[in-house]
Motif scaffolding. Structure first.
Motif, PDB file in Angstrom:
ATOM      1  N   SER A  30      -5.545   3.155  -3.265  1.00  0.00           N
ATOM      2  CA  SER A  30      -5.160   1.755  -3.085  1.00  0.00           C
ATOM      3  C   SER A  30      -3.665   1.670  -2.783  1.00  0.00           C
ATOM      4  CB  SER A  30      -5.514   0.926  -4.318  1.00  0.00           C
ATOM      5  OG  SER A  30      -4.888   1.451  -5.477  1.00  0.00           O
ATOM      6  N   VAL A  31      -2.904   2.619  -3.318  1.00  0.00           N
ATOM      7  CA  VAL A  31      -1.495   2.816  -2.961  1.00  0.00           C
ATOM      8  C   VAL A  31      -1.335   4.294  -2.660  1.00  0.00           C
ATOM      9  CG1 VAL A  31       0.910   2.604  -3.704  1.00  0.00           C
ATOM     10  CG2 VAL A  31      -0.781   0.940  -4.500  1.00  0.00           C
ATOM     11  N   PHE A  32      -0.591   4.620  -1.602  1.00  0.00           N
ATOM     12  CA  PHE A  32      -0.457   6.022  -1.190  1.00  0.00           C
ATOM     13  C   PHE A  32       0.971   6.320  -0.755  1.00  0.00           C
ATOM     14  CE2 PHE A  32      -2.409   3.479   2.228  1.00  0.00           C
ATOM     15  CZ  PHE A  32      -1.464   3.603   3.237  1.00  0.00           C
ATOM     16  N   ASP A  33       1.270   7.633  -0.688  1.00  0.00           N
ATOM     17  CA  ASP A  33       2.653   8.031  -0.375  1.00  0.00           C
ATOM     18  C   ASP A  33       2.758   9.088   0.719  1.00  0.00           C
ATOM     19  OD1 ASP A  33       1.656  10.251  -1.692  1.00  0.00           O
ATOM     20  OD2 ASP A  33       3.324  10.425  -3.115  1.00  0.00           O
ATOM     21  N   ARG A  34       1.621   9.430   1.346  1.00  0.00           N
ATOM     22  CA  ARG A  34       1.623  10.467   2.377  1.00  0.00           C
ATOM     23  C   ARG A  34       0.418  10.247   3.300  1.00  0.00           C
ATOM     24  NH1 ARG A  34       1.840  15.046  -1.798  1.00  0.00           N
ATOM     25  NH2 ARG A  34       2.621  13.253  -2.988  1.00  0.00           N
TER      26      ARG A  34
ATOM     27  N   VAL B 260       0.800  -1.232   0.000  1.00  0.00           N
ATOM     28  CA  VAL B 260       0.000   0.000   0.000  1.00  0.00           C
ATOM     29  C   VAL B 260       0.831   1.280   0.000  1.00  0.00           C
ATOM     30  CG1 VAL B 260      -1.936  -1.128   1.169  1.00  0.00           C
ATOM     31  CG2 VAL B 260      -0.174   0.021   2.540  1.00  0.00           C
ATOM     32  N   TYR B 261       2.108   1.200   0.322  1.00  0.00           N
ATOM     33  CA  TYR B 261       2.902   2.416   0.505  1.00  0.00           C
ATOM     34  C   TYR B 261       4.049   2.488  -0.494  1.00  0.00           C
ATOM     35  CZ  TYR B 261       6.107   5.769   2.703  1.00  0.00           C
ATOM     36  OH  TYR B 261       6.949   6.820   2.937  1.00  0.00           O
ATOM     37  N   ARG B 262       4.105   3.618  -1.220  1.00  0.00           N
ATOM     38  CA  ARG B 262       5.211   3.899  -2.130  1.00  0.00           C
ATOM     39  C   ARG B 262       5.658   5.347  -1.913  1.00  0.00           C
ATOM     40  NH1 ARG B 262       3.840  -0.602  -2.906  1.00  0.00           N
ATOM     41  NH2 ARG B 262       3.509  -1.757  -4.847  1.00  0.00           N
ATOM     42  N   ARG B 263       6.912   5.572  -1.695  1.00  0.00           N
ATOM     43  CA  ARG B 263       7.397   6.937  -1.554  1.00  0.00           C
ATOM     44  C   ARG B 263       7.444   7.616  -2.915  1.00  0.00           C
ATOM     45  NH1 ARG B 263      11.968   9.025   2.344  1.00  0.00           N
ATOM     46  NH2 ARG B 263      10.757  10.861   1.764  1.00  0.00           N
ATOM     47  N   ARG B 264       7.260   8.954  -2.888  1.00  0.00           N
ATOM     48  CA  ARG B 264       7.396   9.780  -4.086  1.00  0.00           C
ATOM     49  C   ARG B 264       6.522   9.244  -5.226  1.00  0.00           C
ATOM     50  NH1 ARG B 264      11.557  13.317  -3.695  1.00  0.00           N
ATOM     51  NH2 ARG B 264      11.833  13.462  -5.941  1.00  0.00           N
ATOM     52  N   LEU B 265       5.253   9.057  -4.905  1.00  0.00           N
ATOM     53  CA  LEU B 265       4.310   8.522  -5.885  1.00  0.00           C
ATOM     54  C   LEU B 265       3.611   9.628  -6.658  1.00  0.00           C
ATOM     55  CD1 LEU B 265       2.958   5.845  -6.870  1.00  0.00           C
ATOM     56  CD2 LEU B 265       1.245   6.196  -5.066  1.00  0.00           C
ATOM     57  N   GLN B 266       3.248  10.714  -5.967  1.00  0.00           N
ATOM     58  CA  GLN B 266       2.494  11.809  -6.576  1.00  0.00           C
ATOM     59  C   GLN B 266       3.219  13.140  -6.346  1.00  0.00           C
ATOM     60  OE1 GLN B 266      -0.182  11.159  -8.306  1.00  0.00           O
ATOM     61  NE2 GLN B 266      -0.656   9.078  -7.631  1.00  0.00           N
TER      62      GLN B 266
ATOM     63  N   PRO C 205       2.926  17.327  -5.788  1.00  0.00           N
ATOM     64  CA  PRO C 205       4.276  17.534  -5.267  1.00  0.00           C
ATOM     65  C   PRO C 205       4.672  16.422  -4.312  1.00  0.00           C
ATOM     66  CG  PRO C 205       2.719  19.006  -4.165  1.00  0.00           C
ATOM     67  CD  PRO C 205       1.963  18.326  -5.264  1.00  0.00           C
ATOM     68  N   TYR C 206       5.917  15.969  -4.415  1.00  0.00           N
ATOM     69  CA  TYR C 206       6.360  14.853  -3.601  1.00  0.00           C
ATOM     70  C   TYR C 206       6.309  15.187  -2.119  1.00  0.00           C
ATOM     71  CZ  TYR C 206       8.137  12.872  -7.964  1.00  0.00           C
ATOM     72  OH  TYR C 206       8.243  12.373  -9.239  1.00  0.00           O
ATOM     73  N   TYR C 207       5.858  14.224  -1.332  1.00  0.00           N
ATOM     74  CA  TYR C 207       5.829  14.383   0.120  1.00  0.00           C
ATOM     75  C   TYR C 207       7.254  14.178   0.632  1.00  0.00           C
ATOM     76  CZ  TYR C 207       4.152  13.988   4.927  1.00  0.00           C
ATOM     77  OH  TYR C 207       3.929  14.189   6.267  1.00  0.00           O
ATOM     78  N   PRO C 208       7.784  15.135   1.397  1.00  0.00           N
ATOM     79  CA  PRO C 208       9.223  15.108   1.720  1.00  0.00           C
ATOM     80  C   PRO C 208       9.626  14.159   2.841  1.00  0.00           C
ATOM     81  CG  PRO C 208       8.215  17.072   2.657  1.00  0.00           C
ATOM     82  CD  PRO C 208       7.142  16.391   1.860  1.00  0.00           C
ATOM     83  N   PHE C 209       8.666  13.497   3.477  1.00  0.00           N
ATOM     84  CA  PHE C 209       8.997  12.663   4.627  1.00  0.00           C
ATOM     85  C   PHE C 209       8.534  11.228   4.409  1.00  0.00           C
ATOM     86  CE2 PHE C 209       7.538  16.899   6.199  1.00  0.00           C
ATOM     87  CZ  PHE C 209       8.800  17.441   6.405  1.00  0.00           C
ATOM     88  N   GLU C 210       9.250  10.316   5.013  1.00  0.00           N
ATOM     89  CA  GLU C 210       8.819   8.924   5.004  1.00  0.00           C
ATOM     90  C   GLU C 210       7.700   8.751   6.028  1.00  0.00           C
ATOM     91  OE1 GLU C 210      10.646   4.387   5.417  1.00  0.00           O
ATOM     92  OE2 GLU C 210      11.935   6.145   5.693  1.00  0.00           O
ATOM     93  N   MET C 211       6.667   8.045   5.633  1.00  0.00           N
ATOM     94  CA  MET C 211       5.557   7.818   6.548  1.00  0.00           C
ATOM     95  C   MET C 211       5.965   6.847   7.652  1.00  0.00           C
ATOM     96  SD  MET C 211       2.161   7.513   4.128  1.00  0.00           S
ATOM     97  CE  MET C 211       1.059   7.288   5.530  1.00  0.00           C
ATOM     98  N   SER C 212       5.469   7.106   8.857  1.00  0.00           N
ATOM     99  CA  SER C 212       5.681   6.180   9.956  1.00  0.00           C
ATOM    100  C   SER C 212       4.672   5.040   9.859  1.00  0.00           C
ATOM    101  CB  SER C 212       5.520   6.896  11.298  1.00  0.00           C
ATOM    102  OG  SER C 212       4.156   7.250  11.501  1.00  0.00           O
ATOM    103  N   ILE C 213       4.951   3.957  10.563  1.00  0.00           N
ATOM    104  CA  ILE C 213       4.010   2.836  10.594  1.00  0.00           C
ATOM    105  C   ILE C 213       2.663   3.292  11.148  1.00  0.00           C
ATOM    106  CG2 ILE C 213       3.517   0.626  11.686  1.00  0.00           C
ATOM    107  CD1 ILE C 213       5.420   0.411   9.377  1.00  0.00           C
ATOM    108  N   GLY C 214       2.698   4.168  12.154  1.00  0.00           N
ATOM    109  CA  GLY C 214       1.453   4.675  12.718  1.00  0.00           C
ATOM    110  C   GLY C 214       0.639   5.447  11.708  1.00  0.00           C
ATOM    111  N   GLU C 215       1.295   6.250  10.879  1.00  0.00           N
ATOM    112  CA  GLU C 215       0.583   7.017   9.850  1.00  0.00           C
ATOM    113  C   GLU C 215      -0.011   6.094   8.790  1.00  0.00           C
ATOM    114  OE1 GLU C 215       2.969  11.276   9.855  1.00  0.00           O
ATOM    115  OE2 GLU C 215       3.865   9.545   8.838  1.00  0.00           O
ATOM    116  N   ILE C 216       0.726   5.043   8.437  1.00  0.00           N
ATOM    117  CA  ILE C 216       0.218   4.079   7.463  1.00  0.00           C
ATOM    118  C   ILE C 216      -1.010   3.365   8.023  1.00  0.00           C
ATOM    119  CG2 ILE C 216       0.740   1.922   6.251  1.00  0.00           C
ATOM    120  CD1 ILE C 216       3.675   2.949   6.072  1.00  0.00           C
ATOM    121  N   ALA C 217      -0.922   2.955   9.286  1.00  0.00           N
ATOM    122  CA  ALA C 217      -2.056   2.284   9.931  1.00  0.00           C
ATOM    123  C   ALA C 217      -3.264   3.211  10.018  1.00  0.00           C
ATOM    124  CB  ALA C 217      -1.653   1.795  11.318  1.00  0.00           C
TER     125      ALA C 217
END
Length: 280
Positions: free
Chosen positions: A209-213, A89-95, A97-109
């Motif tokens: 279905s896949v997100f980056d932020r 479900v998680y891909r960095r730099r997908l859309q 403007p790119y989100y500058p931070f890596e998502m935490s597990i808590g944010e993904i959940a």
């Protein structure tokens, strides 16, 4: 579209009192039945992490005060997410403007938990869901806020109840007493409470279905989601996580990470603001 990614049986019914807000009815029983038939079918969904047992009294209190029948959506627990589940479900730099931070597990959940709520709205076939996080309290202004949101509800609607005042500005689409519904120029952050139509839930599920932020920053991207959120001011809600033991999704960060965020966050927000103006 992955609307069946989550099992709606995880939504647990809650007993609730009838202390919620009542709507006026015509004196004639036939007219009352006709008026009732015109009302949209709205159900409440309270996102709650099972292991956060100290929050259950607040969940029950919130369910008793909401103006619609409500149930619990069992939040996705970041502690149980596997690497393979995250990779799906998680891909960095997908859309952009790119989100500058890596998502935490808590944010993904947290994002997956809101997707469960959206999926429940679709799978139950209701007109809209009143989605709340479990660290929220409502005040006397919520009655008017909900009535205004309901008056603006139509297919595709996503209506936020902000817990911070003065952060959002835009065209007023409804004014009722001291309550205004606006089309924000830039959509505010936070996902504590929102009224989500079934069509909006479908669009959000398709787009994420896949997100980056995080979920709230994704909702800001109307050009991606095809959903244009409205905001009710005042929202009549308050975020009370400090009184409930603190956030269940925030993680500790190093000093370098905190400094980096102080620099990169305003740059990212400026890009979102510019793109938002172009979209509107």
């Amino acid at each position: 579209m992955q609307t069946h990614e989550f099992n709606p049986s995880s939504a647990m019914p809650l007993e609730r009192s009838h202390a919620g807000f009542e709507f006026d009815h015509a004196p004639n029983p036939a007219d009352a039945r006709l008026e009732e038939a015109k009302q949209p079918v709205i159900r409440g969904f309270i996102i709650h992490l099972e292991r956060a047992r100290d929050r259950m009294p607040q969940v029950e209190r919130l369910a008793a005060r909401l103006p619609v029948p409500s149930e619990v959506i069992e939040a996705v627990d970041g502690r149980t997410l596997t690497d393979s589940a995250v990779e799906r479900v998680y891909r960095r730099r997908l859309q952009k403007p790119y989100y500058p931070f890596e998502m935490s597990i808590g944010e993904i959940a947290c994002f997956l938990s809101h997707r469960k709520a959206w999926a429940a709205i679709v799978e139950q076939g209701i007109d809209a869901g009143l989605v709340f996080e479990d660290d929220v309290e409502i005040d006397d202004a919520f009655r008017a806020a909900f009535a205004a949101a309901k008056a603006c509800l139509k297919p595709g609607s996503f209506i936020r109840f902000p817990f911070r005042m003065g952060r959002e500005h835009g065209k007023c689409v409804l004014s009722e007493g001291g309550t205004n519904v606006i089309q924000p120029i830039r959509i505010g952050l936070g996902m504590v409470a929102q009224l989500v139509s079934r069509d909006a839930a479908i669009r959000l599920l398709e787009a994420t279905s896949v997100f980056d932020r995080p979920v709230d920053t994704t909702v800001q991207m109307s050009w991606l989601t095809r959903v244009s959120p409205l905001a009710v001011l005042p929202g009549g809600v308050h975020e009370i996580s400090p009184q409930l033991g603190g956030s269940t999704i925030k993680s500790d960060r190093t000093l370098a990470e905190r400094l980096s965020r102080e620099v990169l966050r305003p740059l990212y927000r400026a890009k979102i603001a510019l793109r938002s103006r172009r979209f509107i």
